[in-house]
Design an enzyme around this catalytic site. Structure first.
Site, PDB file in Angstrom:
ATOM      1  N   CYS A 107       3.494 147.753 120.177  1.00 38.95           N
ATOM      2  CA  CYS A 107       2.803 149.052 120.171  1.00 38.95           C
ATOM      3  C   CYS A 107       3.106 149.826 118.891  1.00 38.95           C
ATOM      4  O   CYS A 107       2.304 150.664 118.475  1.00 38.95           O
ATOM      5  CB  CYS A 107       3.217 149.873 121.377  1.00 38.95           C
ATOM      6  SG  CYS A 107       3.074 148.977 122.931  1.00 38.95           S
ATOM      7  N   CYS A 139      -4.607 144.902 123.974  1.00 42.70           N
ATOM      8  CA  CYS A 139      -4.722 145.934 125.009  1.00 42.70           C
ATOM      9  C   CYS A 139      -5.919 146.862 124.783  1.00 42.70           C
ATOM     10  O   CYS A 139      -6.258 147.652 125.651  1.00 42.70           O
ATOM     11  CB  CYS A 139      -3.446 146.763 125.063  1.00 42.70           C
ATOM     12  SG  CYS A 139      -3.117 147.591 123.511  1.00 42.70           S
TER      13      CYS A 139
END
Ligand code: FES
Length: 129
Positions: free
Chosen positions: A102, A33
């Site tokens: 994450c 990302c």
């Protein structure tokens, strides 16, 4: 999609910022990302006395960074090195499965900072011999 604790850390993150005279700075990035985290440490007698972070990332990444700083502050370097991304997610009461990656960002940046601190200390010891 996020639970209340994640939302609370995302909207009111703890220990955001930079430590100008940090003893170590750690970095991590997520190739998928493009999000990044930098963590700053102050260390005294092998204990993390202060920690701050800057994260350019999603809500989960910011919440993970925030809760990680709370978990690491006051811990010895060995204790802090033992904190895993799973511990961070658990401390937040869980993350949605697609957001589990994450939590890697925060644990990796902390580990990077500790490893760099140890390398620096070792180099200083060698020099003073
Ligand atoms: Fe990049 Fe969450 S989507 S760290």
């Amino acid at each position: 999609m996020y639970n209340e604790k994640v939302m609370e850390h995302f909207t009111n993150p703890r220990n955001v910022g930079e430590i100008k005279d940090a003893d170590a700075v750690g970095e991590s990035g997520n190739f998928k990302c493009g999000d990044t985290m930098t963590v700053y440490l102050k260390v005294k007698d092998d204990v993390i006395t202060d920690i701050k972070f800057k994260t350019f990332g999603c809500g989960a990444a910011i919440a993970c960074s925030s809760v990680l700083t709370e978990m690491a502050k006051g811990k010895t370097l060995d204790e802090a090195l033992a904190i895993t991304n799973k511990d961070v997610a658990e401390q937040l009461g869980g993350l949605p499965p697609i957001k589990m990656h994450c939590s890697n960002l925060s644990a990796e940046a902390l580990h990077d900072a500790i490893n760099k601190y140890r390398q620096k200390s070792l180099a200083q010891q060698e020099q003073s011999r």
